[in-house]
Design a protein around this motif. Structure first.
Motif, PDB file in Angstrom:
ATOM      1  N   ALA A   1       9.088  -1.217  -2.639  1.00 14.77           N
ATOM      2  CA  ALA A   1       7.688  -1.615  -2.755  1.00 14.77           C
ATOM      3  C   ALA A   1       7.511  -2.857  -3.608  1.00 14.77           C
ATOM      4  O   ALA A   1       6.479  -3.528  -3.532  1.00 14.77           O
ATOM      5  CB  ALA A   1       6.871  -0.458  -3.325  1.00 14.77           C
TER       6      ALA A   1
ATOM      7  N   THR B   1       8.992  -5.517  -3.215  1.00 15.26           N
ATOM      8  CA  THR B   1       9.194  -6.682  -2.359  1.00 15.26           C
ATOM      9  C   THR B   1       8.060  -6.778  -1.340  1.00 15.26           C
ATOM     10  O   THR B   1       7.240  -5.875  -1.211  1.00 15.26           O
ATOM     11  CB  THR B   1      10.536  -6.580  -1.613  1.00 15.26           C
ATOM     12  N   ASP B   2       8.043  -7.884  -0.606  1.00 18.23           N
ATOM     13  CA  ASP B   2       7.026  -8.078   0.430  1.00 18.23           C
ATOM     14  C   ASP B   2       7.507  -7.656   1.811  1.00 18.23           C
ATOM     15  O   ASP B   2       6.750  -7.739   2.779  1.00 18.23           O
ATOM     16  CB  ASP B   2       6.606  -9.562   0.492  1.00 18.23           C
ATOM     17  N   THR B   3       8.746  -7.241   1.906  1.00 14.65           N
ATOM     18  CA  THR B   3       9.317  -6.960   3.222  1.00 14.65           C
ATOM     19  C   THR B   3       8.765  -5.681   3.820  1.00 14.65           C
ATOM     20  O   THR B   3       8.240  -4.809   3.113  1.00 14.65           O
ATOM     21  CB  THR B   3      10.852  -6.856   3.120  1.00 14.65           C
TER      22      THR B   3
ATOM     23  N   HIS C   1       1.765   1.072  -0.691  1.00 15.28           N
ATOM     24  CA  HIS C   1       0.578   0.208  -0.623  1.00 15.28           C
ATOM     25  C   HIS C   1      -0.057   0.044  -2.000  1.00 15.28           C
ATOM     26  O   HIS C   1      -0.374  -1.079  -2.418  1.00 15.28           O
ATOM     27  CB  HIS C   1      -0.422   0.800   0.368  1.00 15.28           C
TER      28      HIS C   1
ATOM     29  N   ARG D   1       1.986  -2.297  -4.465  1.00 18.70           N
ATOM     30  CA  ARG D   1       2.117  -3.749  -4.294  1.00 18.70           C
ATOM     31  C   ARG D   1       0.841  -4.463  -3.842  1.00 18.70           C
ATOM     32  O   ARG D   1       0.851  -5.675  -3.647  1.00 18.70           O
ATOM     33  CB  ARG D   1       3.244  -4.055  -3.314  1.00 18.70           C
ATOM     34  N   GLU D   2      -0.244  -3.725  -3.649  1.00 20.76           N
ATOM     35  CA  GLU D   2      -1.473  -4.373  -3.201  1.00 20.76           C
ATOM     36  C   GLU D   2      -2.562  -4.281  -4.256  1.00 20.76           C
ATOM     37  O   GLU D   2      -2.533  -3.411  -5.135  1.00 20.76           O
ATOM     38  CB  GLU D   2      -1.974  -3.726  -1.895  1.00 20.76           C
TER      39      GLU D   2
ATOM     40  N   THR E   1      -2.347  -3.493   4.141  1.00 23.46           N
ATOM     41  CA  THR E   1      -1.187  -2.857   4.767  1.00 23.46           C
ATOM     42  C   THR E   1      -1.574  -2.267   6.111  1.00 23.46           C
ATOM     43  O   THR E   1      -2.590  -1.582   6.225  1.00 23.46           O
ATOM     44  CB  THR E   1      -0.633  -1.728   3.867  1.00 23.46           C
TER      45      THR E   1
ATOM     46  N   LYS F   1       1.862 -13.038  13.339  1.00 28.04           N
ATOM     47  CA  LYS F   1       0.650 -12.682  12.605  1.00 28.04           C
ATOM     48  C   LYS F   1      -0.586 -13.282  13.285  1.00 28.04           C
ATOM     49  O   LYS F   1      -1.497 -13.820  12.632  1.00 28.04           O
ATOM     50  CB  LYS F   1       0.729 -13.140  11.139  1.00 28.04           C
TER      51      LYS F   1
ATOM     52  N   ASP G   1      -3.003 -11.646   7.986  1.00 30.78           N
ATOM     53  CA  ASP G   1      -1.916 -11.584   7.007  1.00 30.78           C
ATOM     54  C   ASP G   1      -1.916 -10.181   6.404  1.00 30.78           C
ATOM     55  O   ASP G   1      -2.873  -9.796   5.724  1.00 30.78           O
ATOM     56  CB  ASP G   1      -2.106 -12.645   5.918  1.00 30.78           C
TER      57      ASP G   1
ATOM     58  N   ARG H   1       0.944  -6.652   5.279  1.00 31.23           N
ATOM     59  CA  ARG H   1       2.303  -6.109   5.209  1.00 31.23           C
ATOM     60  C   ARG H   1       2.390  -4.895   6.113  1.00 31.23           C
ATOM     61  O   ARG H   1       1.387  -4.217   6.336  1.00 31.23           O
ATOM     62  CB  ARG H   1       2.658  -5.741   3.768  1.00 31.23           C
TER      63      ARG H   1
END
Length: 574
Positions: A277, A279-281, A301, A304-305, A355, A379, A393, A395
């Motif tokens: 989590a 990371t952005d991957t 979510h 990282r958000e 997400t 995207k 945009d 994830r």
């Protein structure tokens, strides 16, 4: 409907008699009496056969040549031969042994009977099916109209049969005419049959000798399905905004608070999730049904958000394939009948800045996978019926209870989408691999459900707890919650009873079959004690399976890989 024409045996008559050369030449046999006993009399000369055809008064006879055919000849060849010969002799296999004959006077009535039987079967099928089915001939006249079609279009069979289909429907709304005139077939095609009526249709041409002689179409009304989907979307949208408000109030709480359990295997999984989590991957979450994959996705979510970032979930296995595209991409106003007049944003657009959670991604329709791949890579997408490209945009987190690699091998999941999603994959352990969490979850659900039903529970007996610990839990946490709810509902005076468990208790796994615990174990931690119980269970099952690890794993409802991991973890040799 796959049908076969009648076989030779259907038409063969066996009440015949062969006479020899002497009888034919000298006419010594009382043929008049013989003809009364047998319908047909034949004479064989070498490889040729002849029928004895008597005169009116049966005082003499002529020899009528017969065509010789083999048993198993096609109906088409029989019809062709009967145009030249009135009687065919049927031989057995490759031999010269006569098994019967086919006469033109008997063949035609039998063929008519077979035709009527086939017609009766087809008529009964059409009268039995609930679906709307329409059949037209080359002249566009309706020759079949089911009860489902009557209900769907409010046109009686008696009124439309034999009439041109264009007398009841405008030509531009008749997909069946495209099939008739162009030979095109469609499958699960969304079609507007009338104003405010949308159907899914299958359509195929009827061909005979490479010539189109008619067309068949079946329709399923999805008008109400579209309307209900619209209402469901509006409800989901309201729920979505409520969840956003709740998220703001709980943003500072532990994202994993909703995930109950403290077993080592669960803690290791949470540790992996936290690292991923950061990371952005994209993340692919594997796990059996009921393990709580969406809870882990929401935890990622929240880690990282930002607080206001949306979490938008789409269950790829719960949406009909015909509505999947509009659900994920949305649609413009007037895209199809029943659509919102203002259009609708899809899940991809709602996930902007947050997400997008693709739940049960292994169930995604194959035709949508390539469009989803483009969405994830570019995207960007177009709404259904739209011409403007929309950029987003977000994830991506995906989850599945299937083996995606196996689905790729079987051609049921695109390989490029698999590698796009499978950057970081994490497996959520099933409940049977973390039995120590069963205790915590059981007490949590007991407390929660007893409050829900206002039915206090005094506790849970050791007998019931052991039964819960030994169950394989194919439905995982969801199944455990349902089992506890059942126990609470049927509890008497605050007491839970073993017989109310919704699964059979395997008495062979109860602690009474194990050696007594020594007093030295009294001070051991719960996880250590549970590992000891697990060790004894596995050893017992290995003994029952004669050391066969594949059979042992099957009996324990786990994979062989899981069994090997547990053997290594518990220090069991073999």
């Amino acid at each position: 409907m796959l049908t076969k024409l009648p076989t030779t045996e259907t038409f063969v008559s066996t009440n015949f008699m062969l006479v020899d050369n002497l009888i034919v030449e000298e006419k010594k046999l009382p043929l008049h009496a013989l003809s009364k006993q047998n319908e047909k009399i034949f004479y064989r000369k070498g490889m040729s056969y002849y029928q004895l055809v008597f005169s009116k008064h049966q005082t003499n006879f002529d020899l009528l040549p017969c065509k010789v055919i083999k048993n198993g000849s096609t109906v088409e060849s029989i019809v062709q031969y009967l145009q030249e010969y009135s009687c065919l002799v049927v031989l057995k296999g490759n031999s010269n042994e006569m098994i019967g004959y086919i006469h033109v006077t008997a063949f035609i009535p039998q063929l008519l009977t077979n035709f009527r039987e086939l017609q009766a079967y087809i008529s009964t099928i059409l009268d039995t099916v609930d679906e709307s089915c329409t059949v037209i001939n080359q002249s566009k006249r309706v020759i079949a109209w089911t009860k489902g079609a009557e209900q769907l279009f409010s046109v009686n069979k008696e009124k439309i049969i034999g009439q041109s289909i264009t007398d009841f429907f405008s030509r531009e709304r008749l997909e069946i005419l495209n099939t008739l005139e162009k030979g095109t077939s469609v499958y699960h095609h969304q079609h507007q049959a009338r104003e405010n009526q949308v159907v899914l249709i299958n359509s195929n041409p009827v061909r005979l000798n490479d010539t189109i002689i008619g067309a068949v179409v079946s329709e399923t009304d999805i008008t109400s399905q579209i309307r209900l989907n619209k209402e469901l979307y509006q409800a989901r949208e309201r729920l979505f905004h409520l969840e956003k408000e709740v998220t703001k109030l709980t943003a500072k709480e532990d994202p994993f608070q909703a995930i109950r359990g403290n077993s080592p295997v669960l803690n290791r999984t949470i540790h992996k999730i936290k690292k991923a989590a950061a990371t952005d991957t994209g993340i692919l979450i594997y796990g059996e049904s009921g393990v709580g994959k969406e809870l882990f996705a929401k935890a990622v979510h929240h880690i990282r958000e930002a607080e206001e970032a949306p979490f938008v979930a789409i269950n790829c296995g719960a949406i009909p394939s015909s509505l999947f595209e509009s659900e994920i991409f949305g649609y413009e106003k007037g895209a199809f009948s029943g659509a919102d007049l203002k259009g609708k944003k899809g899940k991809a657009e709602l996930a902007q800045g947050g997400t997008l959670f693709l739940d049960e991604v292994g169930e995604m329709p194959l035709e949508m996978q390539v469009k989803t791949l483009r969405l994830l890579q570019e995207k960007a997408f177009y709404r259904v019926g739209g011409t403007k490209e929309i950029h987003v945009d977000f994830r991506v987190i995906a989850a599945t209870n299937k083996d995606l690699k196996a689905l790729v091998t079987e051609g049921k999941f695109r390989e490029d989408l698999y590698y796009r999603l499978n950057i970081i994959s994490i497996e959520i352990p099933p409940l049977r691999q973390r039995p120590e969490d069963i205790i915590e979850l059981t007490h949590y659900f007991l407390h929660e459900i007893s409050i829900k039903y206002q039915q206090p529970i005094h506790g849970i007996s050791q007998e019931v707890m052991q039964a819960l610990l030994q169950h394989s839990w194919p439905g995982n946490i969801r199944e455990l919650q349902n089992v506890i709810e059942r126990l609470v509902v049927f509890a008497e005076d605050g007491e839970i009873h073993l017989e109310e468990l919704s699964f059979d208790v395997d008495q062979s796994h109860t602690p009474s079959n194990f050696p007594p615990e020594s007093a030295a174990n009294d001070n051991l931690a719960l996880s250590t004690r549970l590992e000891e119980v697990e060790r004894k269970i596995i050893l017992q099952e290995l003994k029952k399976a004669g050391g066969n690890k594949l059979l042992c794993a099957k009996n324990l409802h786990i994979t062989r890989a899981t069994l090997y991991n547990r053997l290594k973890k518990l220090g069991i040799q073999g």
